[in-house]
Design an enzyme around this catalytic site. Structure first.
Site, PDB file in Angstrom:
ATOM      1  N   ASP A 289       0.970   0.257  -5.261  1.00 40.02           N
ATOM      2  CA  ASP A 289      -0.142   0.639  -5.772  1.00 40.02           C
ATOM      3  C   ASP A 289       0.074   1.769  -6.452  1.00 40.02           C
ATOM      4  OD1 ASP A 289      -1.178   1.680  -3.371  1.00 40.02           O
ATOM      5  OD2 ASP A 289      -2.474   1.101  -3.556  1.00 40.02           O
ATOM      6  N   HIS A 290       0.441   2.872  -5.724  1.00 41.12           N
ATOM      7  CA  HIS A 290       0.661   4.565  -5.968  1.00 41.12           C
ATOM      8  C   HIS A 290       1.574   5.454  -5.285  1.00 41.12           C
ATOM      9  CE1 HIS A 290      -2.310   4.982  -2.993  1.00 41.12           C
ATOM     10  NE2 HIS A 290      -3.103   4.031  -3.694  1.00 41.12           N
TER      11      HIS A 290
ATOM     12  N   THR B 270      -6.550   2.366  -5.510  1.00 43.62           N
ATOM     13  CA  THR B 270      -5.961   1.242  -5.124  1.00 43.62           C
ATOM     14  C   THR B 270      -6.425   0.522  -6.189  1.00 43.62           C
ATOM     15  OG1 THR B 270      -5.695   1.385  -3.359  1.00 43.62           O
ATOM     16  CG2 THR B 270      -6.473  -0.774  -3.483  1.00 43.62           C
TER      17      THR B 270
ATOM     18  N   HIS C  74      -1.550   3.465   5.071  1.00 41.03           N
ATOM     19  CA  HIS C  74      -1.513   4.283   3.748  1.00 41.03           C
ATOM     20  C   HIS C  74      -1.804   5.651   4.714  1.00 41.03           C
ATOM     21  CE1 HIS C  74      -5.984   5.964   2.524  1.00 41.03           C
ATOM     22  NE2 HIS C  74      -6.138   4.831   1.728  1.00 41.03           N
TER      23      HIS C  74
ATOM     24  N   GLU D 216       0.799  -1.156  -0.228  1.00 39.85           N
ATOM     25  CA  GLU D 216      -0.067   0.284  -0.025  1.00 39.85           C
ATOM     26  C   GLU D 216       0.584   1.220   0.280  1.00 39.85           C
ATOM     27  OE1 GLU D 216      -3.311   0.420  -0.474  1.00 39.85           O
ATOM     28  OE2 GLU D 216      -2.738   2.682  -0.119  1.00 39.85           O
TER      29      GLU D 216
HETATM   30  C1  GP9 Z   1      -9.245  -0.244   1.447  1.00 37.66           C
HETATM   31  C2  GP9 Z   1      -7.552   0.049   0.446  1.00 37.66           C
HETATM   32  C3  GP9 Z   1      -7.341   1.722   0.524  1.00 37.66           C
HETATM   33  O1  GP9 Z   1      -9.237  -1.126   1.302  1.00 37.66           O
HETATM   34  O2  GP9 Z   1      -7.847  -0.978  -0.033  1.00 37.66           O
HETATM   35  O3  GP9 Z   1      -7.772   1.942  -0.360  1.00 37.66           O
HETATM   36  P1  GP9 Z   1      -6.710   3.651  -1.005  1.00 37.66           P
HETATM   37  O4  GP9 Z   1      -7.310   4.926  -0.632  1.00 37.66           O
HETATM   38  O5  GP9 Z   1      -5.281   3.732  -1.070  1.00 37.66           O
HETATM   39  O6  GP9 Z   1      -7.212   4.030  -2.662  1.00 37.66           O
HETATM   40 MN    MN Z   2      -3.975   2.444  -2.644  1.00 40.94          MN
END
Ligand code: GP9
Ligand code: MN
Length: 429
Positions: A258-259, A82, A199, A38
């Site tokens: 992911d980002h 995500t 996150h 993440e």
């Molecule tokens: C929540 C998580 C967050 O289940 O995958 O997503 P994001 O805010 O990073 O798009």
């Molecule tokens: Mn994410």
């Protein structure tokens, strides 16, 4: 309609790149474990804070002789964050210009995704685990459309007070509790595990803080190394478990970020973290690098400098697994092919290549970071043609999703996914 699909196919055929031969099928029949890191940016690899490595376990994986690591790999997400990353990785389709494609189209559209392909072509059991709510990003529906046989969201996990932070279970507890499900998966499996502790806003309970926050003074930035460090430790524990059980012997691990974790609104703090005097929009594009690593016992590793992005992961993975994907609707290209075009689109039409970058309409020299203000005719033509290609591929990909074009696509080897085949509640422990 069908003729839209024809134009997409025509474009993809014209831009098709034969997968590289060297790694073709080296992971054939192996389990695939995809670890979603993440908000994890590439700069964390090797990064030190107060003399201490922030991500020692991932550093080791990055440099391992059994890892193919990419250091010019970019995230390409839009507003779907995500979910855009997940969509790109498993479908080689771009997220949409606005909103989340998984939320808007994940329930109703036809897909031809990694889980479905691998279960049909390789007899894989497919599962996804995440210590967050199953409905977030419409996962509980979209995963069915992707052909995932099993989805274990938060409801499959014990969630005692203190287990949960932000959007889900703390990564260490998530991995630990996932063991009992992984052990039951028939092999070979294709399993995706989505971490979440690293996150925004990067909060962590006291007892899990084992590295200091940075001291830029930007509150949303300074916790980042701390939760990244925690995520790294969780990965270390997972790796140790895999070694103990012997799962490491027959599993291809795929790690990806992911980002970004630090958004473009924090130039000053970003400059400070990188020890740079300044940080501009071009630096921010460079900041979109995220890890992509393939790790497997016996794999001939390397640090690969190919420029690529999330859209390229599926063709690369299928090549490693020796699964034929000629004629599939994929906008990416095998990263292990020397012929990879190395044009990395950003969702807003910006791009980066080994030579040029486009950032909010301005062009830069990728190597020097200098803005290209007066391109000669040749360069100008090159820039225009790359720009046009990027715009075209984005809009064709959008057409596939907006028009649900894959419903017209019927290759002989692929059986359409029927969402009614899946029920993520009944298998509950
Ligand atoms: C929540 C998580 C967050 O289940 O995958 O997503 P994001 O805010 O990073 O798009
Ligand atoms: Mn994410």
């Amino acid at each position: 309609n069908v003729s839209d699909l024809k134009s997409v196919q025509k474009f993809l055929k014209a831009h098709y790149v034969t997968p590289g031969k060297t790694y073709h099928g080296v992971a054939k029949g192996k389990n695939v474990l995809v670890i979603h890191l993440e908000s994890f940016q590439q700069f964390l690899i090797g990064y030190k804070w107060k003399g201490k490595a922030v991500t020692p376990n991932l550093n080791k994986i990055f440099r391992s002789k059994n890892t193919i690591s990419f250091d010019n790999f970019f995230n390409q997400v839009g507003q779907g964050k995500t979910s855009d990353a997940e969509l790109m990785l498993e479908n080689s389709l771009f997220g949409l210009q606005s909103g989340s494609a998984m939320s808007s189209y994940g329930t109703s559209n036809t897909f031809e995704s990694a889980p479905a392909i691998l279960s049909q072509e390789g007899g894989y059991t497919t599962a996804v685990m995440h210590g967050g709510e199953g409905s977030f990003w419409n996962r509980n529906n979209a995963y069915k459309s992707f052909g995932y046989q099993y989805f274990m969201p938060l409801s499959y996990y014990e969630n005692k007070p203190g287990y949960y932070i932000g959007y889900g279970l703390k990564d260490k507890l998530f991995f630990k509790q996932s063991v009992k499900y992984i052990e039951k998966l028939p092999q070979p499996f294709y399993l995706k595990m989505i971490t979440v502790t690293n996150h925004y806003p990067y909060q962590l309970d006291k007892k899990n803080q084992s590295i200091d926050k940075t001291d830029t003074g930007d509150e949303t930035v300074d916790g980042y190394v701390q939760t990244a460090h925690y995520l790294d430790q969780a990965i270390g524990e997972l790796m140790a478990w895999m070694k103990k059980t012997g799962l490491d012997k027959n599993t291809l691990l795929v790690f990806y970020g992911d980002h970004y974790g630090i958004s473009g609104n924090h130039h000053k703090a970003s400059a400070e973290l990188l020890g740079k005097g300044s940080f501009n929009d071009f630096d921010n594009l460079n900041f979109q690098r995220v890890p992509l690593m393939f790790h497997m016992r016996g794999l001939k590793g390397k640090i690969d400098h190919t420029y690529g992005g999330e859209i390229d992961v599926l063709p690369t993975l299928l090549n490693l697994l020796g699964v034929n994907d000629k004629n599939t609707i994929q906008f990416g290209h095998d990263l292990l092919s020397k012929k990879n075009p190395q044009i990395v689109a950003q969702r807003n039409g910006d791009f980066i290549t080994p030579k040029y970058a486009k950032v909010s309409g301005d062009y830069y020299d990728t190597k020097t970071g200098q803005e290209i203000t007066k391109p000669d005719k040749k360069v100008k033509n090159e820039l225009t043609s790359i720009s046009n290609l990027v715009t075209t591929e984005l809009s064709l990909s959008d057409r596939v999703i907006n028009g649900n074009l894959l419903r017209f696509y019927k290759p002989k080897w692929f059986k359409k996914v029927d969402v009614k085949d899946y029920d993520y509640n009944k298998e509950k422990a």
